[in-house]
Design an enzyme around this catalytic site. Sequence first.
Site, short mmCIF file in Angstrom:
data_model
loop_
_atom_site.label_atom_id
_atom_site.label_comp_id
_atom_site.label_asym_id
_atom_site.label_seq_id
_atom_site.Cartn_x
_atom_site.Cartn_y
_atom_site.Cartn_z
N HIS A 110 -1.30 -4.45 8.11
CA HIS A 110 -0.57 -5.69 7.82
C HIS A 110 -0.91 -6.81 8.80
O HIS A 110 -0.62 -7.97 8.52
CB HIS A 110 0.94 -5.44 7.76
CG HIS A 110 1.60 -5.22 9.09
ND1 HIS A 110 1.97 -3.98 9.56
CD2 HIS A 110 1.98 -6.09 10.07
CE1 HIS A 110 2.55 -4.09 10.74
NE2 HIS A 110 2.56 -5.37 11.07
N ASP A 140 -0.82 1.97 6.63
CA ASP A 140 -0.73 0.72 7.39
C ASP A 140 -1.62 0.74 8.63
O ASP A 140 -1.25 0.27 9.70
CB ASP A 140 0.72 0.43 7.80
CG ASP A 140 0.90 -1.03 8.27
OD1 ASP A 140 0.08 -1.88 7.86
OD2 ASP A 140 1.83 -1.30 9.05
N ASN A 218 3.78 -7.06 18.54
CA ASN A 218 3.47 -5.72 19.06
C ASN A 218 2.72 -4.87 18.04
O ASN A 218 2.16 -3.83 18.38
CB ASN A 218 4.74 -4.97 19.47
CG ASN A 218 5.13 -5.22 20.91
OD1 ASN A 218 6.16 -5.82 21.19
ND2 ASN A 218 4.31 -4.76 21.85
N SER A 219 2.76 -5.28 16.78
CA SER A 219 2.15 -4.48 15.72
C SER A 219 0.69 -4.19 16.04
O SER A 219 -0.09 -5.10 16.33
CB SER A 219 2.24 -5.21 14.39
OG SER A 219 3.57 -5.29 13.94
N LEU A 238 13.22 -1.95 13.22
CA LEU A 238 14.41 -2.05 12.39
C LEU A 238 15.31 -3.10 13.03
O LEU A 238 15.78 -2.93 14.15
CB LEU A 238 15.14 -0.71 12.32
CG LEU A 238 16.36 -0.65 11.40
CD1 LEU A 238 15.96 -0.92 9.97
CD2 LEU A 238 17.04 0.71 11.50
N LEU A 274 -3.14 17.84 -4.74
CA LEU A 274 -2.68 19.16 -5.14
C LEU A 274 -2.48 19.24 -6.64
O LEU A 274 -2.81 20.23 -7.27
CB LEU A 274 -1.38 19.51 -4.41
CG LEU A 274 -0.80 20.90 -4.66
CD1 LEU A 274 -1.78 21.98 -4.22
CD2 LEU A 274 0.53 21.06 -3.91
N VAL A 276 0.68 18.13 -8.54
CA VAL A 276 2.01 18.52 -8.98
C VAL A 276 2.89 17.30 -9.11
O VAL A 276 2.66 16.27 -8.48
CB VAL A 276 2.69 19.51 -8.00
CG1 VAL A 276 1.94 20.82 -7.94
CG2 VAL A 276 2.84 18.89 -6.61
N VAL A 277 3.92 17.42 -9.95
CA VAL A 277 5.01 16.44 -10.01
C VAL A 277 6.24 17.15 -9.47
O VAL A 277 6.58 18.25 -9.94
CB VAL A 277 5.25 15.96 -11.45
CG1 VAL A 277 6.46 15.02 -11.50
CG2 VAL A 277 4.02 15.25 -11.98
#
Length: 469
Positions: A110, A140, A218-219, A238, A274, A276-277
Amino acid sequence: MTQLASLRYRAFFILILALLGTSAQASIPSGMLSGDDPSLAPMLDKTLPAVVNVVVTGKAQQAPNNPLFNDPFFRQFFNAPQQQQMEHPTAIGSGVIVNADKGYIVTNNHVVRNAQKIEVRLRDNRQFKAKIVGTDPATDLAVIQIKAKNLTQINLANSDKLRVGDFVVAVGNPFGLRQTVTSGIVSGLGRHIGNPEGEQGSRYQNFIQTDASINPGNSGGALLNLKGQLVGINSEILSQSGGNIGIGFAIPSNLVKTVYQQLIKYGKVKRGMLGVVGQNLTPDLAKAFGLNIDQGVVIAQVMPDSPAAKAGIKQRDVITAVNGKEIDNFSDLQNAIGLRSPGDKVTIDLLRDGKKEQVHATLAKASEMTGAGDASTGGSLNKNLAGAQFGPLTDNNPLSGDVQGVVVTNVQPGSPAAQAGLQPGDVITSVNRQQISSVSQLHKLAGPDTKQLLLHVRRGQGALFLLIQ
């Protein structure tokens, strides 16, 4: 500080370490307690040159559109100028040099997304233009490269050995303040935080939570242990205000290593599948199946000729572990499969009719399968489809034999896909006027770079078009 006060300070510090246990003392570098004052400076002197400032200039944007300003008669009559482009938006982030010889730098996707120009500034104030080697929106992460000599790199630690309570140090460029250092502890491990505010975000999540101060800018910066080794790449915070409140998240170094090595080698990440659902095992489902556990993933569907089918996995099986690591929920299974490469072998523990079973599977490539499961859909979709899960149109679907397409198996409430109008049970038959019959075709036609999506959707006995942009 007097000699007596210094001795008291050192004695108090050593007492605190003793209370924390011998393992905490062992994590402190031997040189940290030398001299009058404990200090992180010796470690930082060696590592700070490897954390860089990343300045991104984005693509030019038009000013708010007014068609009158582009009309020659209007401009001549009112002596109005032609509509001009706005200045290029600029983003500031951080990066970590992981290969000094080649000039490879890891940062967040990002940070460099939609970049027109990228400049890297080193601690010694040298500046270089950088190019993008590869990006992976699903985690990301991104790798950029500069041509420079006399670089310093950071060695990666084994993030699987991290424990809650370990000391960590965050280094980056918050708010453009270069080479800022904060410290704290590991507050939590294996965090899944979703995609905030409808952003594309990272799909594969296994975040380290820390109270070391992380702020905008800081990203892409480094989260270090006290030996100066990289344990994570700072990625998210957050916060309700945009500033630090003591809850930050970093991508673990083991995940970083897996991704950046593939980005350097292929320019993209090749993920295992793999086939699968699945869905989370809820208490109600566990009761219905007669199970005395409440964690795991219930298999709702197995793709034909998939690695799961070849391994003997069946509908209603409950996957509880992959390669010995417990699977508590769907996100755990998605990470356990999607962060591995095609050809990797996995050992899967499961419950079948209440009895423990163990099977072995060799993961496949996305292109080798006609349908993809929720836990291993490989590749990245357009950000406006985030929150939706897809599967093949099976024989038991009421529309089978009538149309070809891809089934929307689940839509998270409030997600971008939900806001776009998709609903569980929808069958997508075409993308931008091109017919589709498999999940792999959906990924090909609705990739992250697709600017606009025109979906033809069958919903029950009706049909509609959804324009998503």
